[in-house]
Design a protein around this motif. Structure first.
Motif, mmCIF file in Angstrom:
data_model
loop_
_atom_site.group_PDB
_atom_site.id
_atom_site.type_symbol
_atom_site.label_atom_id
_atom_site.label_comp_id
_atom_site.label_asym_id
_atom_site.label_seq_id
_atom_site.Cartn_x
_atom_site.Cartn_y
_atom_site.Cartn_z
ATOM 1 N N ASN A 256 0.826 -1.217 0.000
ATOM 2 C CA ASN A 256 0.000 0.000 0.000
ATOM 3 C C ASN A 256 0.861 1.269 0.000
ATOM 4 O O ASN A 256 0.536 2.264 -0.654
ATOM 5 N N ARG A 257 1.965 1.221 0.750
ATOM 6 C CA ARG A 257 2.863 2.379 0.757
ATOM 7 C C ARG A 257 3.488 2.579 -0.619
ATOM 8 O O ARG A 257 3.706 3.709 -1.065
ATOM 9 N N THR A 258 3.754 1.472 -1.298
ATOM 10 C CA THR A 258 4.280 1.557 -2.660
ATOM 11 C C THR A 258 3.262 2.201 -3.597
ATOM 12 O O THR A 258 3.594 3.058 -4.431
ATOM 13 N N LEU A 259 1.984 1.775 -3.440
ATOM 14 C CA LEU A 259 0.936 2.344 -4.293
ATOM 15 C C LEU A 259 0.706 3.821 -4.006
ATOM 16 O O LEU A 259 0.362 4.597 -4.915
ATOM 17 N N LEU A 262 3.204 5.548 -5.898
ATOM 18 C CA LEU A 262 2.857 5.463 -7.312
ATOM 19 C C LEU A 262 1.731 6.438 -7.658
ATOM 20 O O LEU A 262 1.703 7.037 -8.741
ATOM 21 N N ARG A 263 0.818 6.615 -6.710
ATOM 22 C CA ARG A 263 -0.324 7.508 -6.935
ATOM 23 C C ARG A 263 0.135 8.951 -7.162
ATOM 24 O O ARG A 263 -0.518 9.712 -7.884
ATOM 25 N N GLU A 264 1.272 9.340 -6.563
ATOM 26 C CA GLU A 264 1.800 10.689 -6.768
ATOM 27 C C GLU A 264 2.248 10.894 -8.209
ATOM 28 O O GLU A 264 2.207 12.008 -8.734
ATOM 29 N N MET A 265 2.664 9.793 -8.855
ATOM 30 C CA MET A 265 3.160 9.888 -10.221
ATOM 31 C C MET A 265 2.090 9.524 -11.248
ATOM 32 O O MET A 265 2.025 10.132 -12.320
ATOM 33 N N ALA A 270 -2.379 3.743 -10.218
ATOM 34 C CA ALA A 270 -2.368 3.311 -8.816
ATOM 35 C C ALA A 270 -3.762 2.889 -8.367
ATOM 36 O O ALA A 270 -3.923 1.888 -7.628
ATOM 37 N N ASN A 271 -4.803 3.601 -8.772
ATOM 38 C CA ASN A 271 -6.173 3.288 -8.370
ATOM 39 C C ASN A 271 -6.669 1.973 -8.965
ATOM 40 O O ASN A 271 -7.631 1.379 -8.469
ATOM 41 N N ALA A 272 -6.037 1.545 -10.032
ATOM 42 C CA ALA A 272 -6.456 0.295 -10.688
ATOM 43 C C ALA A 272 -5.744 -0.930 -10.113
ATOM 44 O O ALA A 272 -6.048 -2.062 -10.502
ATOM 45 N N LEU A 273 -4.810 -0.703 -9.200
ATOM 46 C CA LEU A 273 -4.028 -1.807 -8.634
ATOM 47 C C LEU A 273 -4.486 -2.113 -7.214
ATOM 48 O O LEU A 273 -4.706 -1.202 -6.422
ATOM 49 N N ILE A 274 -4.621 -3.409 -6.901
ATOM 50 C CA ILE A 274 -5.038 -3.843 -5.568
ATOM 51 C C ILE A 274 -4.083 -4.937 -5.096
ATOM 52 O O ILE A 274 -3.904 -5.958 -5.773
ATOM 53 N N PRO A 275 -3.452 -4.786 -3.930
ATOM 54 C CA PRO A 275 -2.567 -5.850 -3.417
ATOM 55 C C PRO A 275 -3.383 -7.055 -2.975
ATOM 56 O O PRO A 275 -4.422 -6.916 -2.327
#
Length: 603
Positions: A256-259, A262-265, A270-275
């Motif tokens: 989640n911290r990685t996402l 990623l959301r900043e970039m 990022a919103n389409a990815l779920i761990p």
């Protein structure tokens, strides 16, 4: 979970669907090639598909389609299932139980490939109404759309983050769900999650076959040890779940911290990815347990009799352990022809271990045999008689109506009875023969009875317990001998069998047969403490209704193996008189003295 029923269709000799009820102890009996081992191997395919795997050649030659079907029906399933973010649901709430409120799982193997891949179905009384019949196959977004857009259900009626909550709101919106028996394919979304969760509750299944070549990893030895590892892990479920949850939380936190970064970039990506964790760890593959001889000779290089002795004592050890506890997954031990490579005494010990295991609460025993002596040790209601019926098979429960078929098929005979016997006394087991003979000898020597049973040529015949197949066989032979007979049974006082034994004795008495029950649970409950060689200061004792033989054996006061034969035969006449004395409405009576006097009057 406990296995209650097996259903087989189009598998080897079973063409039409054959429904086979199982109990705590189930023995399949029939001629060679009747289809006994087929049932055990069908269960191996259902639970493991490893020692025996489904093959295209397993399809029944007369099948009207190419679908091999193996189903199992269970009771004792978990009340709550967690399949959605730690929010519990249940099989009943998800309409996943059959019409008898049981969990029924069917595995179908399309015989179009050499090694067919299974399709899994849950047979259930499920909604069939439009927009309510496919909810377990929908993703969360699809469920929300179904609820709010298709059915106009207010969003405040459900928790939009929990699939089961959305499904419940949808089902509650209908007046009639039109429930019907449904084969629900387990292949995606919450159907798959439900089955993945159920897998951890399924019984462990261990098949021991009789006719295989020895290999370096001979399963006759390794399987019990694998079961030992699986049992240990099942008893540590809470600890392992805690470890998995900690790993899951920490890993997902990192993801989640990685996402977030990623959301900043790239917010859209990022919103389409779920761990998500794809697989559960398999702890049982990380532990290896074996047994070596002190000369470092591999067990698989020893004789088949030695290997089976290890199995015998594995079962005996399990019986002793499980008597004292009831935890972990249900275990199904399936044993093909346990008499193979065993001395008759060991066969009897194995069956006794099976009986004990089947009464522990979390073990079921399924076996096959065509040996008369072994079948005669098994309770009648545990027998399943299998025979060919044209191109199919039939399975009949062990009732009196089936008795003659079983006896004719196996050629069962009762224990030899002397031709000069004047009468017959039926007792439960071989140790009871020693008990009766020693008691009668001592009471005669003390002048309390006039004869022993041997004096009057009354043959003592062990029948293996009330309701045993050999019991009925012997009764039929007695009728042919046209000589009187009597019966002594344990009362099993304080157990679930007590009333059944009382009823059996009363039925015999109504027929004019001299029949007796012990006042205490069984003969072991009469053993005098003085013969036990207890250490000084010991406070050990037992009651009239407890399992005295288990308590005595647990004292480990000697290396003796049979509590009744080894200790009762040490009793003096005075000790016997002391333990048989009882008070009957203020009148002092002596149980065995009066019982034996009555039974001796048969002649």
């Amino acid at each position: 979970m406990k296995l209650e029923t097996i259903k087989i269709k189009n598998f080897r000799g079973y063409q039409s669907e054959t429904i086979i009820p199982v109990s705590n102890l189930t023995a399949f009996i029939g001629k060679n090639d009747a289809g006994k081992s087929t049932i055990l191997e069908a269960l191996e395919i259902f639970f493991n598909n490893s020692l025996v795997s489904c093959e295209r050649e397993d399809l029944n030659v007369n099948a009207d389609n190419n679908q091999i079907e193996i189903s199992c029906v269970f009771s004792g399933f978990p009340e709550d299932l967690i399949i959605d973010a730690a929010n519990p649901t249940s099989l009943a709430a998800e309409y996943l139980l059959n019409s008898e409120n049981r969990l029924e799982i069917k595995k179908v193997f399309p015989a179009t490939a050499a090694k067919p891949k299974e399709k899994v179905y849950i047979i259930c009384n499920h909604p069939t109404i439009e927009n309510g019949n496919d909810l377990l196959t929908l993703k969360k977004t699809e469920l929300k759309q179904r609820a709010t857009q298709t059915l106009n259900i207010p969003s405040e009626n459900f928790n939009g983050n929990v699939n089961s909550s959305i499904r419940l709101a949808i089902w509650n919106s209908f007046d009639n769900l039109e429930l019907q028996e449904t084969e629900l394919l387990v292949d995606k979304e919450d159907t798959k999650k439900v089955f993945d969760t159920l897998k951890s509750y399924l019984p462990l299944y261990a098949l021991f076959q009789s006719d295989r070549q020895s290999k370096d990893d001979d399963k006759e030895v390794t399987d019990p040890m694998k079961i030992a590892v699986q049992q240990a892990l099942s008893e540590l479920t809470a600890e392992l779940e805690y470890i998995k949850e900690q790993v899951r939380n920490k890993a997902i936190d990192t993801a989640n911290r990685t996402l977030e970064k990623l959301r900043e970039m790239s917010p859209e990506l990022a919103n389409a990815l779920i761990p998500e964790f794809k697989t559960e760890p398999k702890f049982d593959t990380q532990f290896k347990l074996t047994i070596k001889s002190e000369e470092d000779i591999p067990i698989n290089k020893r004789g088949s009799g030695i290997r089976r002795l290890i199995l015998l004592n594995f079962f005996r050890a399990e019986a002793e352990r499980l008597r004292a506890q009831n935890q972990g997954n249900q275990i199904i031990f399936a044993f093909e022809e346990p008499e193979t490579s065993q001395h008759p005494d060991h066969q009897e010990m194995l069956i006794e271990a099976f009986k004990e295991l089947s009464n522990t609460g979390n073990s079921q025993i399924i076996l096959t045999t065509h040996t008369p002596a072994l079948a005669g040790l098994i309770p009648l209601n545990s027998l399943r008689f299998i025979q060919k019926n044209g191109n199919d098979r039939t399975v009949e429960l062990g009732t009196e109506d089936v008795f003659i078929k079983v006896a004719d098929t196996l050629g069962i005979l009762a224990d030899p009875i002397s031709k000069n016997a004047n009468a017959i006394l039926l007792v439960e087991g071989k140790s009871d023969v020693a008990f009766v003979n020693h008691t009668a000898t001592q009471l005669k020597s003390g002048g309390h009875i006039t004869h022993t049973f041997e004096d009057k040529r009354i043959a003592l015949v062990p029948i293996g317990g009330c309701g045993n197949l050999k019991h009925w066989t012997t009764l039929r032979l007695i009728e042919q001998f046209a000589i009187p007979y009597g019966v002594i049974l344990d009362s099993d006082k304080g157990t679930n069998e007590e009333q059944a034994n009382v009823n059996t004795i009363q039925e015999l008495k109504d027929k004019g047969v001299k029949a007796c029950l012990t006042l205490k649970r069984e003969p072991e409950n009469y053993i005098h403490l003085d013969v036990l060689n207890l250490p000084a200061g010991s406070t050990f004792t037992f009651t009239d209704t407890c399992d005295a033989k288990v308590l005595i054996a647990a004292q480990k006061i000697s290396r003796k193996q049979n509590v009744l034969e080894d200790y009762w035969t040490l009793m003096t006449v005075d000790q016997i008189r002391e333990v048989e004395k009882h008070n009957d409405n203020g009148v002092e009576k002596y149980e065995f003295t009066e019982m034996f006097t009555d039974l001796l009057s048969i002649v």
